[in-house]
Write a protein that holds these residues in place. Structure first.
Motif, short mmCIF file in Angstrom:
data_model
loop_
_atom_site.label_atom_id
_atom_site.label_comp_id
_atom_site.label_asym_id
_atom_site.label_seq_id
_atom_site.Cartn_x
_atom_site.Cartn_y
_atom_site.Cartn_z
N PHE A 214 0.62 -0.96 -0.32
CA PHE A 214 0.17 -0.23 -0.31
C PHE A 214 1.14 1.28 -0.18
O PHE A 214 0.44 2.56 -0.43
CB PHE A 214 -1.08 -0.29 1.42
N THR A 215 1.61 0.74 0.70
CA THR A 215 3.06 2.24 0.79
C THR A 215 4.05 2.34 -0.51
O THR A 215 3.61 3.56 -0.65
CB THR A 215 3.96 1.94 1.72
N TYR A 216 3.86 1.46 -1.47
CA TYR A 216 5.11 1.44 -3.18
C TYR A 216 4.33 1.68 -3.45
O TYR A 216 4.51 2.78 -4.90
CB TYR A 216 5.63 0.16 -2.36
N MET A 217 3.04 1.31 -3.97
CA MET A 217 2.11 1.56 -4.81
C MET A 217 0.39 2.01 -4.22
O MET A 217 -0.69 1.22 -4.52
CB MET A 217 1.92 0.22 -5.45
N PRO A 218 1.29 3.21 -4.23
CA PRO A 218 -0.27 4.01 -3.14
C PRO A 218 -1.07 4.36 -4.87
O PRO A 218 -2.24 4.00 -4.74
CB PRO A 218 0.28 5.08 -2.84
N LEU A 219 -0.94 4.17 -6.09
CA LEU A 219 -1.91 5.25 -7.37
C LEU A 219 -2.84 3.78 -7.17
O LEU A 219 -3.61 4.05 -8.03
CB LEU A 219 -1.23 5.04 -8.19
N ILE A 220 -2.23 2.58 -7.40
CA ILE A 220 -3.21 1.63 -7.56
C ILE A 220 -4.39 1.51 -6.59
O ILE A 220 -6.01 1.27 -7.09
CB ILE A 220 -2.63 0.32 -7.84
N VAL A 221 -3.57 1.51 -5.10
CA VAL A 221 -5.51 2.15 -4.69
C VAL A 221 -6.01 2.83 -5.26
O VAL A 221 -7.85 2.91 -5.25
CB VAL A 221 -5.12 1.99 -2.89
N ALA A 222 -5.33 4.07 -5.18
CA ALA A 222 -5.93 5.62 -5.43
C ALA A 222 -6.85 5.78 -6.45
O ALA A 222 -7.69 6.38 -6.63
CB ALA A 222 -4.85 6.78 -5.76
N SER A 223 -6.84 4.38 -6.73
CA SER A 223 -7.03 5.04 -8.42
C SER A 223 -9.02 4.48 -8.59
O SER A 223 -9.68 4.90 -9.90
CB SER A 223 -6.65 4.13 -10.26
N SER A 224 -8.75 3.92 -7.67
CA SER A 224 -10.70 3.30 -7.50
C SER A 224 -11.32 4.15 -6.17
O SER A 224 -12.20 3.83 -5.79
CB SER A 224 -10.47 1.16 -7.67
N TYR A 225 -10.23 4.42 -5.09
CA TYR A 225 -10.86 4.63 -3.79
C TYR A 225 -10.05 6.11 -2.91
O TYR A 225 -11.10 6.76 -2.92
CB TYR A 225 -10.55 3.98 -2.91
N GLY A 226 -9.95 6.54 -4.55
CA GLY A 226 -9.37 8.50 -4.81
C GLY A 226 -7.81 8.10 -3.61
O GLY A 226 -7.42 7.84 -2.44
N LEU A 227 -7.75 9.55 -3.96
CA LEU A 227 -6.61 10.04 -3.18
C LEU A 227 -6.00 10.39 -1.85
O LEU A 227 -7.28 9.77 -1.25
CB LEU A 227 -5.53 10.96 -4.16
N GLY A 228 -4.86 10.07 -1.16
CA GLY A 228 -4.62 9.90 0.14
C GLY A 228 -5.54 9.07 1.22
O GLY A 228 -5.52 7.83 0.52
N GLU A 229 -5.20 9.30 2.45
CA GLU A 229 -5.33 8.47 3.33
C GLU A 229 -7.19 8.28 3.67
O GLU A 229 -7.06 6.93 3.32
CB GLU A 229 -5.44 9.51 4.99
N SER B 41 -7.29 -3.75 -12.94
CA SER B 41 -8.43 -3.67 -10.85
C SER B 41 -9.45 -3.05 -11.82
O SER B 41 -10.34 -3.22 -11.25
CB SER B 41 -7.39 -2.84 -9.91
N PHE B 42 -9.36 -2.35 -12.96
CA PHE B 42 -10.91 -1.88 -13.46
C PHE B 42 -11.20 -3.06 -14.41
O PHE B 42 -12.62 -3.34 -14.25
CB PHE B 42 -10.72 -0.59 -14.68
N LEU B 43 -10.53 -4.12 -14.85
CA LEU B 43 -11.25 -5.23 -15.47
C LEU B 43 -11.06 -6.27 -15.01
O LEU B 43 -12.43 -7.46 -15.44
CB LEU B 43 -10.41 -5.23 -16.89
N LEU B 44 -10.85 -6.58 -14.13
CA LEU B 44 -10.74 -8.09 -13.38
C LEU B 44 -12.17 -8.30 -12.76
O LEU B 44 -12.93 -7.23 -12.46
CB LEU B 44 -9.96 -7.99 -12.32
N PRO B 45 -13.14 -9.76 -13.17
CA PRO B 45 -14.22 -9.75 -13.46
C PRO B 45 -14.29 -9.96 -11.61
O PRO B 45 -15.33 -11.33 -11.25
CB PRO B 45 -14.42 -10.95 -13.54
N MET B 46 -14.15 -9.28 -10.48
CA MET B 46 -14.29 -9.12 -8.94
C MET B 46 -14.55 -8.23 -8.69
O MET B 46 -14.97 -7.25 -9.06
CB MET B 46 -13.28 -9.99 -8.71
N SER B 47 -14.85 -7.62 -7.36
CA SER B 47 -15.42 -7.24 -6.54
C SER B 47 -14.54 -6.25 -6.84
O SER B 47 -13.11 -6.63 -6.51
CB SER B 47 -15.51 -7.09 -5.24
N THR B 48 -14.55 -4.35 -6.54
CA THR B 48 -13.66 -3.42 -5.80
C THR B 48 -12.65 -4.09 -5.24
O THR B 48 -10.96 -3.91 -6.18
CB THR B 48 -13.96 -2.54 -6.23
#
Lengths: 548, 104
Positions: A214-229, B41-48
Motif C-alpha cells: 500500500f505504501t509502495y504502490m499507492p496509485l493502484i488503490v487511489a485509482s479506485s478509492y481516491g487519493l490520500g488517507e 484492477s478496473f477489468l478483473l471480474p471481481m469486487s473492487t
C-alpha cells in the motif's frame, strides 16, 4: 545491451546485487534473528516471570487492570500467554479521541497474571528491536526507511530472477562444489546457497514487498478509492470489512463476563487455541468482544467469535478470511513471519534465513575475488572502488555480527537504572559495527605500496575481526553466567530451553568464527611460505648468474 | 569490463547509456507496473476491493518483468519506447474507463 541476453542479465545481477548488497545483508541477518525474536526478548529480560495462572484468572486480571487504566476506552486488547510469541500477559488500550476525527491515546503493559500489576524488567530493546530493524532500519525517518527497504527488496527480487536466468544448470550445479579453487569455489558456494533455499528466497522477498504494497504502490488503490488517507481507509474498510461492528452508543452499560466467552471459545476451538480478545467500546451499550483463534497455518488471519459485550450473546463465528485475494495476501505475510511454525519448522526458517544471508555475503566476496588478480597487478595499487568494496564487505559480513554480539553484551553490562538504557543497547550495536568498518581502512592507512602487502593487510583485518567476533559470541554464555543465575549449568538441567538454546547458539556462532579465523591464518601462513620459497629461488638464480 | 582499453569519450558514452537504461528500468518500469495494475484492477471480474488487492499482489511481478526487459533489448531507444508507449496508451485507456464510470 550486452552481446547476449544472458550476459545482460549477468551484468544486472552483478551490479544491482553489489549496489544494495550491504543493506540486504543487514536486512537478512536481522530478519533471520526475528524468527527467534521472542526467545531473544526473554533472554534480554531474564527477570520476567514465567506465567502460569489459568486462562480464566489471566483474563480477569487483564480486565481488572484495564478497568483501572482505561475505564472509558475505544478499544481494549488482551493477549494472554497462550503461545510462543506471547510468553507474558499483555494488554493494550486506546482511549477515546480528544476531539472529533482524532486518534485516542494508546498504552500497553505486560502484566503479572496473578497480581494484575505490571511486571518490571530492565529496559531493553530485546529481540523486537533487532527484528524491527530489518524493515524499519534505525535512526532514519520511518517512511524513508520503508522506501529504502522497498527499493532494496526490488533489487533483491531482480537479482534472484536474473540469477536464475544466468544459471544454466541449476540441478547439476547443486551437486557441484570445487573447494580450494579460488574464484570457482566462491561461485560454487554462492550457487549452492542460492539454489538450496531458492523457494525461501523468492517467497521472503516477494512477501516482504507485499507487506508495504500500500505504501509502495499507492496509485493502484487511489485509482479506485481516491487519493490520500481517505481513499486508503475506504479500501481497508471494504477489504477487511468487520461485521457486527457498531458505533459507540455513549450509554454506559456493564460488561458481560469475559470468562464465560473465553469458555465458549475454548469449547469451540479446543484448549489453548485462543489467541486474543479484542474489545471495542468497553463498558458501553454497544460493546463488542471478538475472540481470535491461534494461527495454526501460514494463513495470517484468525478465525473470530464475535460476542455482544453486554448480553454476552454469541453473534457470529467468522472464518479467518473472506476473499481469495485477501487469503493470498494473508498467506504470503504468514509465510514471511512464520508465526505458525513449531520448533522444527522455526529452526528451518532460521537456517533458510542464514542461507540467504550467506548467499548475499558470498556474492559480494565473489565480486572482489573475481577482480583481485587484475586489481593487484595495477602499478599504483587497486582502485578506490575495489578497496571500498573490500572494506565494506569485511566491515559488514563480520562487523555486523560483532555489533549484534555487542548489543547482547550491553544488555547485561549497562547499569540497570540507566535512563536511556534501551537506546544505548542499540547505539553500542552501531558503534561496534562502525568500528569494524573503520578497522580495515585504518590498517591500510599504514598501507604499503606493493600489492602483496595490500593483500596481507586485508587478510590480517579479516583474521583480527573474525577472532573478535569469535570472542564476542563465545563469551556471551560466560557473561550470562556472571550476571544471571540462568546460565548453562542451571538452564540445561532445568530444561530451560530458551536460555540454554540462546547460550548454545551463540557459543556455536563463536566457534564458527574461530574456525574461520584459523582457516584464514593457515592460508596466510601457506602463502607466506610460498612467497619465501619463491624469494629464495630467485636469489639462488641470481647468484648462479654471476657465477662464471 | 575492458574499459581501460577504450578512449575516454567512449567510456562516457557507455556510462550515459547505462544511466539512461537504469532510469528507464527504475522509473519507466514503475510507471508501467502501475498502469498495467490499474487497468487490471478496473477489468478483473471481481469486487473492487478484491480486484485492487489482486492487482497490488501482481504489480511487483510486472515491475520485475519490465526491469528485465529493459536490460535485455538491444538499444536504449527501444527500451524507452517500449515502456513509454504502452504506459501512455494504457494510461489513456484507464482514464477513459474512469471517465465513463463517472459519467454512467
Amino acid at each position: 545491451m550486452k552481446a547476449g541476453f544472458r550476459q545482460s542479465m549477468a551484468w544486472v545481477h552483478t551490479w544491482g546485487g553489489l549496489l544494495v548488497g550491504w543493506v540486504l545483508f543487514f536486512m537478512f541477518l536481522t530478519g533471520t534473528l526475528g524468527y527467534f525474536d521472542t526467545e531473544i526478548d526473554r533472554w534480554m529480560k531474564p527477570e520476567l516471570p514465567v506465567a502460569h495462572a489459568s486462562l480464566a484468572d489471566t483474563v480477569l486480571a487483564a480486565q481488572q487492570r484495564l478497568e483501572q487504566q482505561a475505564p472509558v476506552a475505544e478499544r481494549w486488547f488482551i493477549s494472554p500467554p497462550t503461545n510462543r510469541d506471547a510468553p507474558n500477559l499483555r494488554i493494550f488500550w486506546q482511549m477515546l479521541p480528544a476531539e472529533e476525527g482524532g486518534r485516542g491515546k494508546r498504552g500497553n503493559e505486560i502484566l503479572d497474571s496473578q497480581t494484575a500489576l505490571p511486571v518490571t524488567a530492565r529496559a531493553s530493546g530485546g529481540g523486537q528491536t533487532l527484528y524491527q530493524m530489518h524493515y524499519a532500519l534505525h535512526y532514519l525517518p520511518i517512511n524513508f526507511a520503508y522506501w529504502l527497504v522497498g527499493i532494496c527488496s526490488m533489487f533483491m527480487l531482480v537479482a534472484i530472477i536474473t540469477g536464475i536466468i544466468i544459471h544454466k544448470k541449476i540441478f547439476k550445479d547443486f551437486f557441484t562444489f570445487r573447494p580450494r579453487k579460488g574464484q570457482r569455489s566462491w561461485l560454487d558456494m554462492h550457487n549452492v546457497l542460492s539454489v538450496v533455499a531458492l523457494p525461501f528466497h523468492i517467497m521472503i522477498t516477494y512477501s516482504g514487498l507485499i507487506f508495504f504494497a500500500f505504501t509502495y504502490m499507492p496509485l493502484i488503490v487511489a485509482s479506485s478509492y481516491g487519493l490520500g488517507e481517505d481513499g486508503e481507509r475506504a479500501f481497508f474498510d471494504e477489504l477487511f470489512a468487520e461485521e457486527h461492528k457498531l458505533d459507540r452508543a455513549n450509554i454506559p452499560a456493564p460488561m458481560a463476563s469475559l470468562t464465560e466467552m473465553v469458555r465458549i471459545a475454548e469449547k469451540t476451538w479446543g484448549e489453548g487455541q485462543l489467541r486474543y480478545l479484542d474489545i471495542s467500546h468497553p463498558n458501553d451499550a454497544h460493546a463488542r468482544v471478538a475472540i481470535g483463534s491461534q494461527l495454526n497455518s501460514p494463513l495470517r488471519a484468525s478465525g473470530k467469535l464475535v460476542f455482544d459485550g453486554v448480553s454476552g450473546k454469541l453473534l457470529a463465528n467468522q472464518a479467518p478470511t473472506t476473499s481469495v485475494p485477501r487469503a493470498v495476501r494473508d498467506t504470503l505475510l504468514g509465510l514471511h513471519e512464520g508465526l505458525f511454525a513449531g520448533p522444527i519448522l522455526r529452526w528451518l526458517y532460521f537456517f533458510s534465513g542464514l542461507l540467504g544471508t550467506a548467499m548475499i555475503a558470498t556474492g559480494m566476496i565473489l565480486w572482489t575475488v573475481k577482480r583481485s588478480p587484475q586489481q593487484l597487478k595495477q602499478a599504483n595499487g587497486p582502485d578506490f572502488g575495489f578497496r571500498l568494496v573490500e572494506s565494506l564487505n569485511l566491515g559488514t559480513i563480520v562487523g555486523l555480527p560483532i555489533g549484534i554480539a555487542v548489543y547482547f553484551w550491553a544488555n547485561r553490562l549497562l547499569p540497570i537504572t540507566m535512563e536511556t538504557r534501551a537506546a544505548w543497547e542499540v547505539h553500542t550495536l552501531f558503534l561496534a559495527w562502525l568500528a569494524a568498518m573503520l578497522y580495515p581502512l585504518m590498517l591500510s592507512k599504514v598501507r604499503a605500496k606493493t600489492a602483496s602487502t595490500q593483500t596481507r593487510l586485508n587478510f590480517t583485518a579479516w583474521i583480527h575481526e573474525s577472532w573478535a567476533a569469535a570472542a564476542a559470541f563465545a563469551l556471551l554464555p560466560v557473561i550470562n553466567a556472571l550476571t544471571t543465575d540462568r546460565h548453562l549449568l542451571n538452564s540445561l538441567p532445568a530444561g530451560d530451553w530458551v536460555f540454554a538454546g540462546f547460550d548454545l547458539t551463540v557459543l556455536a556462532v563463536g566457534l564458527l568464527f574461530a574456525y574461520l579465523a584459523l582457516k584464514l591464518q593457515a592460508r596466510v601462513q601457506k602463502h607466506s611460505r610460498l612467497a619465501e620459497f619463491a624469494n629464495r629461488s630467485t636469489r639462488f638464480a641470481a647468484t648462479e648468474e654471476v657465477m662464471p | 569490463m575492458a574499459r581501460s582499453a577504450q578512449p575516454s569519450h567512449n567510456l562516457n558514452r557507455y556510462r550515459r547509456k547505462i544511466a539512461l537504461r537504469v532510469l528507464a528500468a527504475v522509473f519507466g518500469g514503475y510507471a508501467l507496473a502501475n498502469v498495467v495494475a490499474i487497468i487490471l484492477s478496473f477489468l478483473l471480474p471481481m469486487s473492487t476491493s478484491n480486484a485492487v488487492m489482486t492487482s497490488l499482489l501482481l504489480s511487483f511481478a510486472i515491475y520485475t518483468a519490465a526491469v528485465l526487459w529493459v536490460f535485455s533489448v538491444k538499444s536504449v531507444h527501444k527500451a524507452w519506447l517500449g515502456l513509454v508507449v504502452p504506459s501512455v496508451v494504457l494510461g489513456a485507456l484507464a482514464a477513459l474507463i474512469k471517465l465513463m464510470e463517472m459519467a454512467g
